[in-house]
Scaffold this motif. Structure first.
Motif, mmCIF file in Angstrom:
data_model
loop_
_atom_site.group_PDB
_atom_site.id
_atom_site.type_symbol
_atom_site.label_atom_id
_atom_site.label_comp_id
_atom_site.label_asym_id
_atom_site.label_seq_id
_atom_site.Cartn_x
_atom_site.Cartn_y
_atom_site.Cartn_z
ATOM 1 N N SER A 1 0.829 -1.209 0.000
ATOM 2 C CA SER A 1 0.000 0.000 0.000
ATOM 3 C C SER A 1 0.864 1.260 0.000
ATOM 4 C CB SER A 1 -0.931 0.006 1.219
ATOM 5 O OG SER A 1 -0.185 0.035 2.424
ATOM 6 N N PHE A 2 1.999 1.217 0.719
ATOM 7 C CA PHE A 2 2.888 2.380 0.749
ATOM 8 C C PHE A 2 3.494 2.640 -0.623
ATOM 9 C CE2 PHE A 2 6.994 4.487 1.682
ATOM 10 C CZ PHE A 2 6.509 5.607 2.326
ATOM 11 N N GLN A 3 3.837 1.577 -1.341
ATOM 12 C CA GLN A 3 4.397 1.739 -2.680
ATOM 13 C C GLN A 3 3.373 2.295 -3.656
ATOM 14 O OE1 GLN A 3 5.981 -2.309 -3.063
ATOM 15 N NE2 GLN A 3 8.015 -1.428 -3.239
ATOM 16 N N VAL A 4 2.128 1.882 -3.511
ATOM 17 C CA VAL A 4 1.059 2.422 -4.362
ATOM 18 C C VAL A 4 0.860 3.910 -4.068
ATOM 19 C CG1 VAL A 4 -1.417 2.314 -4.875
ATOM 20 C CG2 VAL A 4 -0.107 0.204 -4.603
ATOM 21 N N LYS A 5 0.946 4.276 -2.792
ATOM 22 C CA LYS A 5 0.827 5.686 -2.407
ATOM 23 C C LYS A 5 1.950 6.522 -3.012
ATOM 24 C CE LYS A 5 -1.519 4.793 1.975
ATOM 25 N NZ LYS A 5 -1.395 4.812 3.466
ATOM 26 N N LEU A 6 3.173 5.967 -2.979
ATOM 27 C CA LEU A 6 4.310 6.684 -3.572
ATOM 28 C C LEU A 6 4.098 6.904 -5.065
ATOM 29 C CD1 LEU A 6 7.422 5.004 -1.878
ATOM 30 C CD2 LEU A 6 6.520 7.295 -1.468
ATOM 31 N N LYS A 7 3.584 5.901 -5.732
ATOM 32 C CA LYS A 7 3.316 6.004 -7.171
ATOM 33 C C LYS A 7 2.278 7.083 -7.452
ATOM 34 C CE LYS A 7 2.221 3.123 -11.174
ATOM 35 N NZ LYS A 7 1.871 1.734 -11.624
ATOM 36 N N LEU A 8 1.239 7.132 -6.611
ATOM 37 C CA LEU A 8 0.196 8.143 -6.771
ATOM 38 C C LEU A 8 0.741 9.544 -6.512
ATOM 39 C CD1 LEU A 8 -2.828 8.845 -7.177
ATOM 40 C CD2 LEU A 8 -3.100 8.559 -4.700
ATOM 41 N N LEU A 9 1.539 9.707 -5.458
ATOM 42 C CA LEU A 9 2.115 11.009 -5.127
ATOM 43 C C LEU A 9 3.048 11.494 -6.235
ATOM 44 C CD1 LEU A 9 2.949 10.510 -1.333
ATOM 45 C CD2 LEU A 9 1.009 11.739 -2.336
ATOM 46 N N HIS A 10 3.796 10.577 -6.806
ATOM 47 C CA HIS A 10 4.693 10.917 -7.923
ATOM 48 C C HIS A 10 3.890 11.455 -9.102
ATOM 49 C CE1 HIS A 10 7.456 10.357 -11.304
ATOM 50 N NE2 HIS A 10 8.444 10.332 -10.417
ATOM 51 N N LYS A 11 2.784 10.810 -9.394
ATOM 52 C CA LYS A 11 1.916 11.229 -10.503
ATOM 53 C C LYS A 11 1.297 12.592 -10.220
ATOM 54 C CE LYS A 11 -2.019 9.536 -13.228
ATOM 55 N NZ LYS A 11 -2.925 10.684 -13.049
ATOM 56 N N HIS A 12 0.832 12.795 -8.997
ATOM 57 C CA HIS A 12 0.187 14.061 -8.640
ATOM 58 C C HIS A 12 1.158 15.240 -8.692
ATOM 59 C CE1 HIS A 12 -3.646 12.480 -6.448
ATOM 60 N NE2 HIS A 12 -3.549 12.079 -7.704
ATOM 61 N N ILE B 1 13.130 12.877 -4.724
ATOM 62 C CA ILE B 1 13.006 12.291 -3.379
ATOM 63 C C ILE B 1 12.127 11.044 -3.420
ATOM 64 C CG2 ILE B 1 12.062 12.659 -1.067
ATOM 65 C CD1 ILE B 1 12.855 15.606 -1.349
ATOM 66 N N ILE B 2 10.999 11.145 -4.096
ATOM 67 C CA ILE B 2 10.079 10.008 -4.184
ATOM 68 C C ILE B 2 10.701 8.862 -4.976
ATOM 69 C CG2 ILE B 2 7.858 9.228 -5.098
ATOM 70 C CD1 ILE B 2 6.708 11.926 -4.423
ATOM 71 N N GLU B 3 11.383 9.176 -6.060
ATOM 72 C CA GLU B 3 12.016 8.137 -6.879
ATOM 73 C C GLU B 3 13.125 7.415 -6.106
ATOM 74 O OE1 GLU B 3 13.253 10.256 -10.330
ATOM 75 O OE2 GLU B 3 11.211 10.489 -11.101
ATOM 76 N N ASN B 4 13.887 8.157 -5.319
ATOM 77 C CA ASN B 4 14.927 7.536 -4.488
ATOM 78 C C ASN B 4 14.313 6.602 -3.454
ATOM 79 O OD1 ASN B 4 17.043 8.829 -5.799
ATOM 80 N ND2 ASN B 4 17.053 10.558 -4.398
ATOM 81 N N LEU B 5 13.199 7.042 -2.890
ATOM 82 C CA LEU B 5 12.501 6.220 -1.901
ATOM 83 C C LEU B 5 11.934 4.962 -2.553
ATOM 84 C CD1 LEU B 5 11.721 6.127 1.058
ATOM 85 C CD2 LEU B 5 9.657 7.421 0.519
ATOM 86 N N GLN B 6 11.404 5.091 -3.746
ATOM 87 C CA GLN B 6 10.893 3.928 -4.474
ATOM 88 C C GLN B 6 12.005 2.932 -4.780
ATOM 89 O OE1 GLN B 6 9.031 6.182 -7.697
ATOM 90 N NE2 GLN B 6 7.011 5.467 -7.054
ATOM 91 N N ASN B 7 13.159 3.443 -5.176
ATOM 92 C CA ASN B 7 14.299 2.569 -5.476
ATOM 93 C C ASN B 7 14.781 1.838 -4.229
ATOM 94 O OD1 ASN B 7 14.333 3.301 -8.198
ATOM 95 N ND2 ASN B 7 15.767 4.993 -7.862
ATOM 96 N N GLU B 8 14.828 2.552 -3.100
ATOM 97 C CA GLU B 8 15.263 1.927 -1.852
ATOM 98 C C GLU B 8 14.310 0.805 -1.436
ATOM 99 O OE1 GLU B 8 17.828 2.136 0.366
ATOM 100 O OE2 GLU B 8 18.863 3.283 -1.176
ATOM 101 N N PHE B 9 13.024 1.064 -1.599
ATOM 102 C CA PHE B 9 12.038 0.041 -1.259
ATOM 103 C C PHE B 9 12.175 -1.175 -2.154
ATOM 104 C CE2 PHE B 9 9.958 2.399 1.905
ATOM 105 C CZ PHE B 9 8.933 1.637 2.437
ATOM 106 N N SER B 10 12.413 -0.942 -3.435
ATOM 107 C CA SER B 10 12.555 -2.047 -4.383
ATOM 108 C C SER B 10 13.745 -2.927 -4.034
ATOM 109 C CB SER B 10 12.717 -1.503 -5.808
ATOM 110 O OG SER B 10 11.571 -0.778 -6.196
ATOM 111 N N ILE B 11 14.810 -2.298 -3.543
ATOM 112 C CA ILE B 11 16.022 -3.048 -3.184
ATOM 113 C C ILE B 11 15.846 -3.759 -1.846
ATOM 114 C CG2 ILE B 11 18.462 -2.829 -2.588
ATOM 115 C CD1 ILE B 11 18.589 -0.441 -4.535
ATOM 116 N N ARG B 12 15.395 -3.006 -0.840
ATOM 117 C CA ARG B 12 15.320 -3.542 0.519
ATOM 118 C C ARG B 12 14.265 -4.628 0.677
ATOM 119 N NH1 ARG B 12 20.175 -2.676 1.974
ATOM 120 N NH2 ARG B 12 20.779 -0.484 1.808
#
Length: 204
Positions: free
Chosen positions: A7-18, A53-64
């Motif tokens: 759910s957090f990753q979906v939120k990040l995707k939405l915030l990036h779009k907005h 900032i959001i893209e870096n956070l998305q990348n960190e989540f994808s790795i971790r």
């Protein structure tokens, strides 16, 4: 935990779009500033900062949390064995899952149950031996939050600015050793080390 991560990753995707579309309903302060200083505020420059900032956070989540993606089909099967596509199920469980999905009594029992552990424990050991064994492995994967908290504390301590060259592979090894209950046997390890022979010189 899996649901929270997804759910957090979906939120990040939405915030990036907005942010990219300058749709700031979820960024109240930014919206107020932008509306009050519309003529002087450079949104395009600010937008790039937020997007990075959001893209870096998305990348960190994808790795971790890459392990979660590898186990995604298993987690979905455990959460709801009646809604999964049979082609996404491991071959050794497919026949049992088909039997389970077409059993209306068990389907109703699953809907009425609020505890997955109780539901899986109620299944027949003869007819659903594989599914029960699978469920036990998932349930015991995180038997306690203590080990998770301990691991994150070690991760935070080890991954700092002074250890910038620490790779993910090294970090994984450090975490595995730090959270293991295996006791080291120094004498045994020392006994396996081959001593270096000194070179003797014959003087004539």
């Amino acid at each position: 935990m899996y649901s929270n991560i997804k759910s957090f990753q979906v939120k990040l995707k939405l915030l990036h779009k907005h942010i990219n579309e300058q749709h700031l309903d979820h960024f109240v302060c930014c919206k107020i500033v932008l509306e009050s200083t519309k003529s002087t505020f450079n949104w395009e420059t600010t937008k790039i900062i937020f997007l990075n900032i959001i893209e870096n956070l998305q990348n960190e989540f994808s790795i971790r949390f890459s392990d979660f993606y590898l186990q995604e089909n298993k987690i979905k099967l455990f959460q709801n064995p009646f809604s999964v596509d049979i082609v996404d199920v491991e071959s050794n469980l497919q026949m049992e899952v088909i039997e389970l999905q077409n059993n209306n009594i068990l389907k109703n029992a699953f809907k009425e149950s609020n505890d997955l552990k109780i539901f899986y424990s109620s299944l027949s050991e003869i007819d659903f031996k594989g599914i029960k064994s699978f469920a036990k492995k998932i349930i015991t994967a995180f038997g306690s939050t203590n080990i998770c908290e301990q691991t994150f504390s070690i991760l935070k301590f080890r991954k700092n600015k002074y250890c910038s060259r620490l790779s993910d592979e090294h970090l994984n090894a450090v975490l595995r050793i730090s959270t293991s209950n295996i006791k080291e046997d120094i004498n045994e390890l020392a006994g396996k080390i081959q001593p270096q022979k000194s070179h003797s010189f014959i003087v004539t």
